[in-house]
Design an enzyme around this catalytic site. Structure first.
Site, PDB file in Angstrom:
ATOM      1  N   LYS A  61       6.306   6.222  -8.865  1.00 58.28           N
ATOM      2  CA  LYS A  61       4.846   6.200  -8.764  1.00 58.28           C
ATOM      3  C   LYS A  61       4.435   7.370  -9.646  1.00 58.28           C
ATOM      4  CE  LYS A  61       0.640   5.580  -7.082  1.00 58.28           C
ATOM      5  NZ  LYS A  61      -0.158   4.344  -7.042  1.00 58.28           N
ATOM      6  N   ASP A  73       2.233   6.995  -1.312  1.00 61.54           N
ATOM      7  CA  ASP A  73       2.799   5.787  -1.934  1.00 61.54           C
ATOM      8  C   ASP A  73       4.236   6.050  -2.364  1.00 61.54           C
ATOM      9  OD1 ASP A  73       0.260   4.790  -1.662  1.00 61.54           O
ATOM     10  OD2 ASP A  73      -0.007   4.233  -3.760  1.00 61.54           O
ATOM     11  N   GLY A 101      -2.961  -3.780  -2.476  1.00 66.56           N
ATOM     12  CA  GLY A 101      -1.644  -3.976  -1.876  1.00 66.56           C
ATOM     13  C   GLY A 101      -0.488  -3.729  -2.836  1.00 66.56           C
ATOM     14  N   LYS A 102      -0.722  -2.973  -3.901  1.00 65.28           N
ATOM     15  CA  LYS A 102       0.384  -2.697  -4.846  1.00 65.28           C
ATOM     16  C   LYS A 102       1.555  -2.027  -4.140  1.00 65.28           C
ATOM     17  CE  LYS A 102      -1.896  -0.059  -7.675  1.00 65.28           C
ATOM     18  NZ  LYS A 102      -3.185  -0.055  -6.967  1.00 65.28           N
ATOM     19  N   GLU A 129       5.099   1.657  -9.822  1.00 68.74           N
ATOM     20  CA  GLU A 129       3.749   1.310  -9.362  1.00 68.74           C
ATOM     21  C   GLU A 129       2.706   2.092 -10.154  1.00 68.74           C
ATOM     22  OE1 GLU A 129       2.641   2.014  -5.190  1.00 68.74           O
ATOM     23  OE2 GLU A 129       0.546   1.665  -5.767  1.00 68.74           O
ATOM     24  N   GLY A 130       1.781   1.366 -10.756  1.00 70.01           N
ATOM     25  CA  GLY A 130       0.693   2.000 -11.490  1.00 70.01           C
ATOM     26  C   GLY A 130      -0.299   2.659 -10.534  1.00 70.01           C
ATOM     27  N   GLY A 183      -4.287   2.552  -9.546  1.00 71.10           N
ATOM     28  CA  GLY A 183      -5.495   1.744  -9.715  1.00 71.10           C
ATOM     29  C   GLY A 183      -5.153   0.417 -10.362  1.00 71.10           C
ATOM     30  N   THR A 199      -3.137   9.791  -6.903  1.00 69.57           N
ATOM     31  CA  THR A 199      -4.311  10.610  -6.572  1.00 69.57           C
ATOM     32  C   THR A 199      -4.675  10.377  -5.109  1.00 69.57           C
ATOM     33  OG1 THR A 199      -5.887   8.894  -7.219  1.00 69.57           O
ATOM     34  CG2 THR A 199      -5.223  10.442  -8.941  1.00 69.57           C
ATOM     35  N   PRO A 208       0.623 -13.221   3.044  1.00 63.95           N
ATOM     36  CA  PRO A 208      -0.490 -13.218   3.993  1.00 63.95           C
ATOM     37  C   PRO A 208      -0.716 -11.810   4.540  1.00 63.95           C
ATOM     38  CG  PRO A 208       1.484 -14.057   5.046  1.00 63.95           C
ATOM     39  CD  PRO A 208       1.852 -13.774   3.620  1.00 63.95           C
TER      40      PRO A 208
HETATM   41  N1  LIG Z   1      -0.216  -8.223   3.160  1.00 70.08           N
HETATM   42  C1  LIG Z   1      -0.616  -7.174   3.862  1.00 70.08           C
HETATM   43  N2  LIG Z   1      -0.560  -7.203   5.216  1.00 70.08           N
HETATM   44  C2  LIG Z   1      -0.970  -6.145   5.940  1.00 70.08           C
HETATM   45  N3  LIG Z   1      -1.453  -4.991   5.431  1.00 70.08           N
HETATM   46  C3  LIG Z   1      -1.529  -4.910   4.078  1.00 70.08           C
HETATM   47  C4  LIG Z   1      -1.107  -5.979   3.236  1.00 70.08           C
HETATM   48  N4  LIG Z   1      -1.311  -5.591   1.951  1.00 70.08           N
HETATM   49  C5  LIG Z   1      -1.809  -4.357   1.996  1.00 70.08           C
HETATM   50  N5  LIG Z   1      -1.955  -3.928   3.262  1.00 70.08           N
HETATM   51  C6  LIG Z   1      -2.529  -2.648   3.692  1.00 70.08           C
HETATM   52  O1  LIG Z   1      -3.729  -2.450   2.944  1.00 70.08           O
HETATM   53  C7  LIG Z   1      -3.870  -1.106   2.539  1.00 70.08           C
HETATM   54  C8  LIG Z   1      -3.943  -1.026   1.006  1.00 70.08           C
HETATM   55  O2  LIG Z   1      -2.683  -1.454   0.464  1.00 70.08           O
HETATM   56  P1  LIG Z   1      -1.886  -0.607  -0.610  1.00 70.08           P
HETATM   57  O3  LIG Z   1      -0.566  -1.225  -0.769  1.00 70.08           O
HETATM   58  O4  LIG Z   1      -1.911   0.847  -0.253  1.00 70.08           O
HETATM   59  O5  LIG Z   1      -2.810  -0.847  -1.897  1.00 70.08           O
HETATM   60  P2  LIG Z   1      -2.698  -0.216  -3.362  1.00 70.08           P
HETATM   61  O6  LIG Z   1      -1.322   0.332  -3.524  1.00 70.08           O
HETATM   62  O7  LIG Z   1      -3.005  -1.331  -4.301  1.00 70.08           O
HETATM   63  O8  LIG Z   1      -3.770   0.843  -3.439  1.00 70.08           O
HETATM   64  C9  LIG Z   1      -2.659  -0.366   3.111  1.00 70.08           C
HETATM   65  O9  LIG Z   1      -3.023   0.205   4.348  1.00 70.08           O
HETATM   66  C10 LIG Z   1      -1.632  -1.464   3.322  1.00 70.08           C
HETATM   67  O10 LIG Z   1      -0.698  -1.195   4.331  1.00 70.08           O
HETATM   68 MG   LIG Z   2      -0.651   2.247  -3.954  1.00 75.44          MG
END
Ligand SMILES: Nc1ncnc2c1ncn2[C@@H]1O[C@H](COP(=O)(O)OP(=O)(O)O)[C@@H](O)[C@H]1O
Ligand SMILES: [Mg+2]
Length: 231
Positions: A39, A56, A16-17, A117-118, A120, A43, A210
């Site tokens: 960002k 992203d 969720g980053k 945003e990093g 991974g 990848t 949440p």
């Molecule tokens: N709190 C949350 N509520 C609903 N969906 C979420 C939440 N956090 C992440 N997601 C969903 O989960 C997936 C992965 O989140 P993402 O932010 O892309 O992760 P990361 O950037 O760490 O790879 C995405 O589809 C995102 O929309």
């Molecule tokens: Mg991401």
């Protein structure tokens, strides 16, 4: 006063980053601040009309309402869903930290706050020798650690914070996020993760996000406004 800037890392990929960074960016703009985003490396970018789409970077740019060029916000993008070091090696590209630092300075000049945003997790390699931690260090940024709540997150969070400290990085705090919908019968750890992380960390948990469904926009705003108030 020095401008505020943060490097958002995670306990893993897909924790969720981007979701959390976008939420923070929107909350900062609601406070009237101008927000710059980056960002640096993305990848797994899908190809559309022969162009790689850095999802992203586009999401962050939109959340921040930033008008900086996409190629400065996201200078390196790769099609394969691999660690950046591997994706770059396969394409014969070297990720240049000096170039990233120049672009960072350029974007930062135009804004009040910067969110980077990093790719991974903290120790995910970006080059043959350097990781996300090295990039945060070169940019001189404190970390915000997004922790994906599931069984195992306490270990992942403590490892990330411990590694950050050993590498000389400041950690501003942890945000416990719930990327997955609750299936309580499968993962009851969600009820205990926040308390357990707080017990072992000397850092604040800046917020618990949440799982937010489609109708959760208002709820989401409140949560991120509160997180930003504590930054
Ligand atoms: N709190 C949350 N509520 C609903 N969906 C979420 C939440 N956090 C992440 N997601 C969903 O989960 C997936 C992965 O989140 P993402 O932010 O892309 O992760 P990361 O950037 O760490 O790879 C995405 O589809 C995102 O929309
Ligand atoms: Mg991401």
């Amino acid at each position: 006063m020095e401008k505020r800037a943060y490097f958002i890392t995670g306990t893993d990929t897909s924790v969720g980053k981007t979701f959390v960074t976008a939420g923070i960016a929107s909350a900062l703009t609601r406070k009237g601040l101008s927000v710059g985003v980056m960002k640096p490396v993305e990848t797994g970018c899908p190809l559309k009309s022969e162009e790689l789409v850095p999802k992203d970077a586009l999401l962050l740019k939109e959340a921040a309402g930033a008008s900086d060029a996409l190629d400065i916000i996201n200078p390196y993008r790769f099609r394969l869903p691999l660690a950046p070091s591997v994706a770059a090696r396969l394409e014969g590209v070297t990720i240049d930290f000096e170039r990233l630092a120049e672009y960072f300075d350029e974007i930062q000049k135009a804004h009040d706050v910067m969110l980077v945003e990093g790719a991974g997790g903290l120790m995910t390699p970006l080059t043959d020798e350097k990781t996300n931690a090295d990039l945060a260090f070169v940019l001189g940024l404190p970390l915000i650690v997004v922790a994906g709540s599931k069984l195992g997150v306490v270990n992942h969070t403590l490892l990330t914070v411990e590694a950050a400290g050993a590498l000389g990085l400041d950690v501003k705090g942890v945000i416990l996020n719930h990327p997955e919908e609750a299936h309580k019968s499968v993962d009851i750890s969600r009820d205990y993760n926040c308390e357990e992380i707080e017990r072992f960390l000397e850092l604040p948990v800046l917020g618990v996000v949440p799982h937010i469904g489609k109708e959760g926009a208002a709820q989401s705003q409140k949560i991120f406004d509160a997180i930003v108030a504590g930054l």
